[in-house]
Design a protein around this motif. Structure first.
Motif, PDB file in Angstrom:
ATOM      1  N   SER A  85     -50.994  92.824  85.237  1.00  0.00           N
ATOM      2  CA  SER A  85     -50.764  94.340  85.459  1.00  0.00           C
ATOM      3  C   SER A  85     -49.779  94.530  84.516  1.00  0.00           C
ATOM      4  O   SER A  85     -49.748  95.665  83.537  1.00  0.00           O
ATOM      5  N   SER A  86     -48.640  93.547  83.786  1.00  0.00           N
ATOM      6  CA  SER A  86     -47.700  93.867  82.988  1.00  0.00           C
ATOM      7  C   SER A  86     -48.392  93.963  81.453  1.00  0.00           C
ATOM      8  O   SER A  86     -47.677  94.334  80.661  1.00  0.00           O
ATOM      9  N   ARG A  87     -49.600  93.654  81.330  1.00  0.00           N
ATOM     10  CA  ARG A  87     -50.289  93.530  80.067  1.00  0.00           C
ATOM     11  C   ARG A  87     -51.433  94.697  80.024  1.00  0.00           C
ATOM     12  O   ARG A  87     -52.267  94.853  78.931  1.00  0.00           O
ATOM     13  N   GLU A  88     -51.338  95.459  80.878  1.00  0.00           N
ATOM     14  CA  GLU A  88     -52.560  96.415  81.101  1.00  0.00           C
ATOM     15  C   GLU A  88     -51.995  97.712  80.375  1.00  0.00           C
ATOM     16  O   GLU A  88     -50.964  98.302  80.658  1.00  0.00           O
ATOM     17  N   LEU A  89     -52.682  97.936  79.162  1.00  0.00           N
ATOM     18  CA  LEU A  89     -52.308  99.222  78.166  1.00  0.00           C
ATOM     19  C   LEU A  89     -52.553 100.417  79.008  1.00  0.00           C
ATOM     20  O   LEU A  89     -53.505 100.658  80.016  1.00  0.00           O
ATOM     21  N   VAL A 105     -51.046  97.198  69.259  1.00  0.00           N
ATOM     22  CA  VAL A 105     -50.428  96.783  70.571  1.00  0.00           C
ATOM     23  C   VAL A 105     -49.021  96.184  70.547  1.00  0.00           C
ATOM     24  O   VAL A 105     -48.762  95.164  69.536  1.00  0.00           O
ATOM     25  N   VAL A 106     -47.879  96.805  71.113  1.00  0.00           N
ATOM     26  CA  VAL A 106     -46.537  96.272  71.110  1.00  0.00           C
ATOM     27  C   VAL A 106     -46.251  95.643  72.593  1.00  0.00           C
ATOM     28  O   VAL A 106     -46.156  96.642  73.411  1.00  0.00           O
ATOM     29  N   ILE A 107     -45.568  94.603  72.577  1.00  0.00           N
ATOM     30  CA  ILE A 107     -45.163  94.035  73.935  1.00  0.00           C
ATOM     31  C   ILE A 107     -43.703  93.890  73.864  1.00  0.00           C
ATOM     32  O   ILE A 107     -43.378  93.135  72.937  1.00  0.00           O
ATOM     33  N   PHE A 108     -42.779  94.510  74.452  1.00  0.00           N
ATOM     34  CA  PHE A 108     -41.381  94.679  74.369  1.00  0.00           C
ATOM     35  C   PHE A 108     -40.846  93.391  75.529  1.00  0.00           C
ATOM     36  O   PHE A 108     -41.543  93.433  76.669  1.00  0.00           O
ATOM     37  N   LEU A 140     -57.545  98.129  78.559  1.00  0.00           N
ATOM     38  CA  LEU A 140     -57.682  97.076  77.803  1.00  0.00           C
ATOM     39  C   LEU A 140     -56.276  96.108  78.154  1.00  0.00           C
ATOM     40  O   LEU A 140     -55.406  96.695  78.421  1.00  0.00           O
ATOM     41  N   LEU A 141     -56.704  94.924  78.377  1.00  0.00           N
ATOM     42  CA  LEU A 141     -55.558  94.105  78.640  1.00  0.00           C
ATOM     43  C   LEU A 141     -55.143  93.252  77.395  1.00  0.00           C
ATOM     44  O   LEU A 141     -55.804  92.768  76.903  1.00  0.00           O
ATOM     45  N   ALA A 142     -53.747  93.406  77.167  1.00  0.00           N
ATOM     46  CA  ALA A 142     -53.276  92.670  75.961  1.00  0.00           C
ATOM     47  C   ALA A 142     -52.933  91.305  76.126  1.00  0.00           C
ATOM     48  O   ALA A 142     -51.846  90.931  76.235  1.00  0.00           O
TER      49      ALA A 142
END
Length: 160
Positions: A85-89, A105-108, A140-142
């Motif tokens: 869920s922490s990758r669900e945009l 897509v940016v993941i901090f 979308l899951l990243a």
């Protein structure tokens, strides 16, 4: 919660309000919502030379000097042990209307440093995103196959 604890919570909320106001005054964030998305949009625009669209623009966040349109989605992984869920945009609305050319897509990480960043062509998204009627859009899951697709570009180095 006792009065002292309540006063501490209120002090933190006031500090948050002051920080958000200052970030807004500096044009880093554009809303008073959670600053993660606004900060990410601002950072991507700065690093990639994009022009941010007005906040009410439908289906895109920025335009490149070449006219390409970008939607920007960010996630803040606040843990060293991310979950699915922490990758669900956030929801991508009207995917079929082709309102953008690329999804950035940016993941901090938990300190707001760029952990990962990707540029995904619009045409690729429909192969991996799932339509969810209750949110009236695609999710979308990243992670996994979408990020391994040959058409997806890892742009982490360009944003750091």
């Amino acid at each position: 919660m006792n009065e002292n604890e309540m006063a501490q919570v209120l002090a933190l909320m006031n500090q948050y309000a002051r920080i958000l106001t200052e970030l807004n005054d500096r044009h880093v964030v554009r809303t008073y919502n959670s600053p993660v998305g606004d900060f990410g949009e601002w950072l991507v625009a700065q690093k990639l030379g994009l022009t941010l669209e007005r906040n009410s623009a439908k289906g895109l966040d920025a335009i490149g000097p070449d006219g390409l349109r970008y939607q920007i989605k960010c996630r803040w992984e606040r843990s060293d042990h991310p979950t699915v869920s922490s990758r669900e945009l956030s929801v991508i609305r009207n995917l079929d209307k082709n309102q953008f050319d690329y999804l950035i897509v940016v993941i901090f990480d938990r300190s707001f440093c760029i952990k990962e960043a990707y540029s995904i062509p619009h045409d690729i998204i429909q192969h991996y995103a799932l339509y969810r009627r209750h949110v009236n859009g695609h999710i979308l899951l990243a992670n996994g196959p979408v990020l391994e697709d040959a058409a997806v570009e890892n742009i982490t180095h360009r944003l750091r």
